[in-house]
Design an enzyme around this catalytic site. Sequence first.
Site, mmCIF file in Angstrom:
data_model
loop_
_atom_site.group_PDB
_atom_site.id
_atom_site.type_symbol
_atom_site.label_atom_id
_atom_site.label_comp_id
_atom_site.label_asym_id
_atom_site.label_seq_id
_atom_site.Cartn_x
_atom_site.Cartn_y
_atom_site.Cartn_z
ATOM 1 N N ASP A 1 -9.601 -6.378 2.222
ATOM 2 C CA ASP A 1 -8.289 -6.856 1.771
ATOM 3 C C ASP A 1 -8.059 -8.319 2.149
ATOM 4 O O ASP A 1 -7.113 -8.945 1.658
ATOM 5 C CB ASP A 1 -7.158 -6.020 2.409
ATOM 6 N N ASP B 1 -5.015 -3.527 4.881
ATOM 7 C CA ASP B 1 -5.494 -3.081 6.188
ATOM 8 C C ASP B 1 -6.997 -3.261 6.383
ATOM 9 O O ASP B 1 -7.455 -3.497 7.478
ATOM 10 C CB ASP B 1 -5.087 -1.624 6.464
ATOM 11 N N ASP C 1 0.871 -1.180 0.000
ATOM 12 C CA ASP C 1 0.000 0.000 0.000
ATOM 13 C C ASP C 1 0.901 1.221 0.000
ATOM 14 O O ASP C 1 2.069 1.138 0.384
ATOM 15 C CB ASP C 1 -0.804 0.057 1.310
HETATM 16 P P1 ATP Z 1 -3.408 3.155 -0.027
HETATM 17 O O1 ATP Z 1 -4.309 2.147 -0.672
HETATM 18 O O2 ATP Z 1 -2.094 3.272 -0.637
HETATM 19 O O3 ATP Z 1 -3.357 3.079 1.455
HETATM 20 P P2 ATP Z 1 -5.264 5.295 -0.124
HETATM 21 O O4 ATP Z 1 -5.352 5.601 1.325
HETATM 22 O O5 ATP Z 1 -5.205 6.429 -1.060
HETATM 23 O O6 ATP Z 1 -4.021 4.533 -0.469
HETATM 24 P P3 ATP Z 1 -7.937 4.427 -0.040
HETATM 25 O O7 ATP Z 1 -7.993 4.500 1.437
HETATM 26 O O8 ATP Z 1 -8.632 3.353 -0.763
HETATM 27 O O9 ATP Z 1 -6.482 4.367 -0.520
HETATM 28 O O10 ATP Z 1 -8.466 5.849 -0.579
HETATM 29 C C1 ATP Z 1 -8.758 6.045 -1.919
HETATM 30 C C2 ATP Z 1 -9.187 7.463 -2.148
HETATM 31 O O11 ATP Z 1 -10.384 7.712 -1.423
HETATM 32 C C3 ATP Z 1 -8.203 8.504 -1.658
HETATM 33 O O12 ATP Z 1 -7.266 8.820 -2.631
HETATM 34 C C4 ATP Z 1 -9.089 9.668 -1.331
HETATM 35 O O13 ATP Z 1 -9.344 10.424 -2.502
HETATM 36 C C5 ATP Z 1 -10.381 9.017 -0.884
HETATM 37 N N1 ATP Z 1 -10.428 8.943 0.577
HETATM 38 C C6 ATP Z 1 -9.585 8.313 1.398
HETATM 39 N N2 ATP Z 1 -9.971 8.417 2.668
HETATM 40 C C7 ATP Z 1 -11.106 9.116 2.671
HETATM 41 C C8 ATP Z 1 -12.006 9.568 3.693
HETATM 42 N N3 ATP Z 1 -11.820 9.293 4.977
HETATM 43 N N4 ATP Z 1 -13.075 10.281 3.306
HETATM 44 C C9 ATP Z 1 -13.302 10.551 2.010
HETATM 45 N N5 ATP Z 1 -12.501 10.158 1.019
HETATM 46 C C10 ATP Z 1 -11.402 9.456 1.329
#
Ligand code: ATP
Length: 911
Positions: free
Chosen positions: A654, A650, A345
């Site tokens: 997943d 996480d 990730d």
């Molecule tokens: P990784 O998978 O590398 O941990 P990530 O945190 O970007 O990356 P996700 O958690 O799936 O992956 O988030 C995807 C997208 O969703 C983010 O790029 C963001 O635009 C949006 N996002 C993440 N967290 C939130 C939240 N708490 N509220 C609203 N949108 C969110």
Amino acid sequence: MTKFTATSESSAEPQPESVTGKWHTFTCDDVCVHLDCGRDGLSSSEARDRLVRYGPNSLPTARPRSAAFRFAMQFHNLLIYVLMVAAGVTGLMGHWIDTSVILAVCILNAVIGFVQEGKAEETLRAISRMLSPQAAVLRDGHRQTIPAQDLVPGDVVMLEPGDRIPADLRLLSVKSLRVLESALTGESVAVSKSTEPVAENTALGDRASMAFGGTMIAGGQGRGIVVRTGRDTEIGRINALLHEVVDLTTPLLRQMSQFARVLTAAILLLAAGVFSIGVLGQGLGIQETFIAVVSLAVAAIPEGLPAILTVAMAIGVQRMAGRNAIIRRLPAVETLGAVSVICSDKTGTLTRNEMTAQSVWLAGRHVRVDGTGYAPHGGFSIEGRDHRVDDIPGLTELARIAALCNDAHLHQKDGAWQIEGDPMEGALQVLALKAGLDRGHELGLYPRTDVVPFDSRHKFMATLHHDHQSHDMVFIKGAPEKIIAMSRQERAADGGEVGIDVEKWLSAIDRLAGDGQRVLGIGVKAMPGGTTELEFDDVTGGMVMIGLIGMIDPPRSEAIAAVADCRAAGIRVKMITGDHSGTARAIGAQLGLENSDTVLTGPVLDTMSDDELRDRVTTADIFARTSPENKLRLVTALQAHGHVVAMTGDGVNDSPALKRSDVGIAMGISGTEAAKEAAEMVLGDDNFASIANAVREGRTVHDNLKKAIVFLLPVNGGESLGVLFAILLGMTLPITPLQILWVNMVSSIGLALTLAFERAEDDIMSRPPRDPRRPIVSGFLMWRIIFVSCLFMAGIFGTFEMAQHLGADVATARTLAVNALVAMEVFYLFSVRYLSRTSLTLTGAMGTKPVLLAISSVLVLQLSFTYLPPVQILFDSRPISVVQGLGVISTGVVLFLVLEIEKMLRRLWEK
Ligand code: ATP
């Protein structure tokens, strides 16, 4: 329906059975009255008092196997059976000394096994304790994360997907909450929960108003009040013990004990054959031949091998835990050493997850935000000129949505600003404070009544609010393309609404993402009056796009170094992120990924067939906007190329990918319980560098196992070849069976054990990954084992024959042969510590603490073997002179030098 009626003398005293069995029938208010608490949780001091009164929220653990049983189990071993039969037969023949020594060896072997196994089990148990679960509760009016065992009745617990429910809860609020109760009811389909009381005689699986400890949240959100803890919970009643199974075996260990069994059987067959040849062919005496054959069997069986391998494994696990990689399933130690692709990730693993909002994009204007970290100090500027918040149209609205469509809590501890909750949401709170908005105050003005929680599949979060003029509105934040797709209008500079200019927004996103910023879109939607609930369909259209927020989340410096280490070790690192492709590309380049130009996105992956994906998966290293389902397909595609894949995760979604990968790695801090349970390894610090360290340790363990095998087998090989030839050629045995037992049990095991503690060789991370299909002993190692066996045999025979030639009697010649054998073992230990590199270096010669300790004790034992009268009687040994002693040592030196020459020739040949 039976309802509880509150009485004036309500208290939080332990509840009578008439009440504890009926929580599902109570209304939430009744529960609060009865437990003397509110819907906003307890104070810390009240919780502390209750903990004393109710005791910890934990189940009693199963008593470990008794020491006597564990000791007895050490004798349940084929080798020991062989030795005990030998002891019985020698006893019948009246060779009492042999009998008692063989029995002593059996006991010694059991003691060593018992102690080592106990230590290894304790290590694993300590490591499993490091994974004790946490719970998010409301204490002192705000959210806190505490160890689940500190929960008390009256605590209010927040539930999120992937959490394991920490105690029995009466639900206060639910939002599409679905719970997997198979641990309790055996039902494998998740059940929906509600807050309405249910009838008293409702079956456990239908008590929708309750969430039971030990079950798992499959989706949605909720809050519940703790009503029963520890052994009073339903799961505690059914299964009063928490079974801690410590499994010390792994595929390799099983393979090796299988090998040891086959070897033992082959040796017994060989011994029977040799016995017949001796007695029938050469006409030797039965007794004499039997003793010789016993010594052959004893010589050939590698007694200590399984114990040493187990210890090497346990030490590896302990070292990994010291480096924040907690092994949940032992075989992962072996697999880690063979990993050829790591899929990681981005956020928090490769990056620091300390976010700071740096840019805001509003009505075509790029606003810079000053300040770093979580301290809410800093202003706003446009094109280098500072601006007041009021002078930037739309900023207050954007900051309000960012603060309210948000579950994080920002607070100050010892002067430092800290976040409870998602760091990205924390960064938004900081932004709002910089814009002069306090979340608590804003919530008073715009109370929230409902929420669509964030989910990595739909990538947004929405909340329903109401102002005091009875306006109802939805605030939304999420992946910007999603918010744009939901919007027909955008906020204009004058505060009105105009048609959305999609191109303009997309190019702004690209600009921010190109700098490596994480971009979030913010939107709003007016709802019809009287809306009190928010449905998913309410937010899929009709939004007004307000603006973008760009946040920096720099790569961890140690992750950059670890990516470089992995590349040198032939391990391909792939970044799999939910983030935007532009952001992912920029971060990928900063991290030094092998191919940071190609980015494959989730929607593109969805259109690819499995064959296409298999073709593209090896060259691309960055996968953006992925969903958890994409992860599963990526693992499968990589495995189809024969890769050994480690995958991080996480969330609850997943779990399938974690299970499918060869080494599933869950995040210890941000990971859900569901992810941890699906994983082989848990990262204590969520840091990519810890994965690289674990791979390094995995390779070291594998090396050490190899070294232990290559050390022990030739010692046994040399001894047995010596005995075999002596019998077949009708010569005197150079070493008696008892002396062989002495060498095997006293020096071989002690010396081999030190190899389990060996540190990694310098080149460990510059070799390509091991092919997991290749057996541990193959090619080079096989040659080494045969070659060294012959050298040992020559040393034993040579010393024995030479001593007799120079006039020594048989007993003295045997004493010299035994000492020469041990000297060769000591020198061979130094040689084997570096399998193919030279051992003739200062570090090589200095050894390690365990090596020096083992050699000193072997020296003391050999001196007593040679000079101590009672031991002399037991082993029929004789004192030797200084010159003879020097001769013994020179045998070891010669062996060492021959092996150094062999290593040198090999290195030359490989060049
Ligand atoms: P990784 O998978 O590398 O941990 P990530 O945190 O970007 O990356 P996700 O958690 O799936 O992956 O988030 C995807 C997208 O969703 C983010 O790029 C963001 O635009 C949006 N996002 C993440 N967290 C939130 C939240 N708490 N509220 C609203 N949108 C969110």
